[in-house]
Design a protein around this motif. Structure first.
Motif, PDB file in Angstrom:
ATOM      1  N   VAL A  86       0.828  -1.200   0.000  1.00  0.00           N
ATOM      2  CA  VAL A  86       0.000   0.000   0.000  1.00  0.00           C
ATOM      3  C   VAL A  86       0.865   1.253   0.000  1.00  0.00           C
ATOM      4  N   SER A  87       0.443   2.246  -0.766  1.00  0.00           N
ATOM      5  CA  SER A  87       1.008   3.594  -0.657  1.00  0.00           C
ATOM      6  C   SER A  87      -0.152   4.576  -0.658  1.00  0.00           C
ATOM      7  N   ILE A  88      -0.004   5.640   0.125  1.00  0.00           N
ATOM      8  CA  ILE A  88      -1.058   6.641   0.266  1.00  0.00           C
ATOM      9  C   ILE A  88      -0.429   8.027   0.177  1.00  0.00           C
ATOM     10  N   GLY A  89      -1.117   8.943  -0.477  1.00  0.00           N
ATOM     11  CA  GLY A  89      -0.754  10.348  -0.480  1.00  0.00           C
ATOM     12  C   GLY A  89      -1.974  11.181  -0.157  1.00  0.00           C
ATOM     13  N   TYR A  90      -1.798  12.191   0.673  1.00  0.00           N
ATOM     14  CA  TYR A  90      -2.896  13.076   1.054  1.00  0.00           C
ATOM     15  C   TYR A  90      -2.367  14.495   1.107  1.00  0.00           C
TER      16      TYR A  90
END
Length: 379
Positions: free
Chosen positions: A349-353
């Motif tokens: 998983v990778s997340i950007g916000y």
């Protein structure tokens, strides 16, 4: 109700609902969130307003200043140089930057820069925001200064200085500034919409930052009175905020700890690279990137966070508190006000916000934690 747009696979509907709740109940103005699983996009959402006057909608390609989320991107470049055999994390910084061998720093290793253990958390000379735009001035001051504490003994968050320290090593090795090397080596070839040093032509895409709610003066003074001198220097010499970040000189400068501009999908892509996506880093390199340097109460931000934390070689580990999800060896980096990037090699998983209404939290903004919880609930 704020209209949310974009891609969201059915099993991640909870992420969309949480993102909507950030607008409805958590003070969001404009924002975007992106999630990839095994390198494939499963969430790419945006909504709200790009300015305080609510005259510009947040669009798919709106850029945000992500503050210290930039630090993980700068670390990525250092680790690419390690992979290329051009940088040794255990070598003295002075091997690459000879002027650094002053004031007892002759043997200080590169890894201390990446893990905030160099003892150089703040500048000793009175410094203005305009001084930060003068690269040569700032790095010469850091090269000449003595550490605030024994290097290697504990972490002390290098809020402003990190980018100059790691960035100057990158410059000495490559002959390129951090922004130029990022563009040539990573974002250009891979088509990732992220810059350190924003071209003037891209200014119309940038969201206006709104400062967090002000802390009462007496309350703030009481906190500062308890801080180590290095922490005071790190956090207030100079004081930087939304008003600075909304200016053309700030955006144009290269501040590799502070002024990366990008979309949420760009942040997710870059932290995905750190977690092994696209094969840029193999498993051994990923494990090196997240190699913990020892938990401690950070000398600069530990009191405000109220707990021990552990910094790896350029990012913070999720740890027992789950700052980057339930895997304690997942990692990421928060930006002042709420933005973050996350990489979890085990979950893929990778997340950007990214957002423009800055919150008051040092880390683990409620909007961030709600989104992370929703992502992992869907896996």
């Amino acid at each position: 109700m704020t209209e949310v747009q974009g891609l969201c696979e059915a099993r991640f509907k909870g992420v969309r609902e949480t993102f909507q709740q950030n607008f409805d109940a958590r003070g969001e103005l404009g924002a975007a969130v992106a999630v990839s699983v095994d390198g494939e996009p499963v969430v790419d959402l945006w909504g709200g307003w790009a300015d305080a006057a609510r005259t510009r909608r947040w669009e798919r390609d709106t850029l945000a200043n992500v503050w210290s989320t930039t630090k993980g991107v700068t670390a990525l470049l250092a680790h690419l140089l390690v992979e290329d055999g051009r940088l040794d994390l255990d070598a003295p910084v002075a091997r690459y930057w000879p002027e650094f061998a002053a004031a007892g720093k002759e043997e200080l290793p590169v890894r201390y820069l990446l893990s905030h253990r160099a003892g150089l958390a703040g500048l000793r000379e009175p410094t203005t925001v305009a001084d930060l735009y003068d690269w040569e001035l700032t790095v010469s001051r850091l090269a000449a200064t003595e550490p605030w504490w024994e290097p290697g003994s504990r972490s002390g968050y290098h809020a402003l200085t990190y980018g100059f320290l790691v960035g100057e090593v990158i410059r000495r090795v490559t002959g390129r500034t951090t922004g130029a090397y990022l563009r040539e080596r990573v974002t250009g070839p891979l088509g990732i919409d992220f810059t350190i040093g924003l071209p003037e032509s891209e200014g119309s895409r940038v969201a206006e930052l709104l400062p967090p709610r002000a802390t009462a003066g007496s309350e703030q003074s009481a906190v500062f009175a308890q801080l180590h001198p290095a922490a005071i220097a790190a956090l207030s010499n100079p004081v930087v905020g939304a008003a600075d970040a909304n200016t053309a000189p700030w955006r144009r400068a290269e501040l590799p700890a502070l002024n990366g501009h990008g979309t949420a999908r760009a942040v997710a892509a870059l932290y995905g690279l750190l977690a092994g996506e696209r094969g840029v880093f193999g498993r051994d390199a990923v494990d090196r990137i997240r190699e913990g340097q020892g938990p401690c109460l950070d000398l600069v931000v530990g009191a405000g966070m109220g707990r021990e934390t552990e910094i790896a070689l350029g990012c913070w580990l999720s740890g027992p508190r789950g700052s980057y999800g339930p895997n304690p060896r997942a990692f990421g980096h928060d930006g002042y006000g709420g933005s973050f990037g996350l990489g979890d090699p085990e979950a893929g998983v990778s997340i950007g916000y990214v957002m423009n209404a800055m919150g008051p939290n040092i880390a683990d903004d409620p909007r961030k934690m709600a989104l992370i919880d929703a992502v992992y609930a869907a896996l």
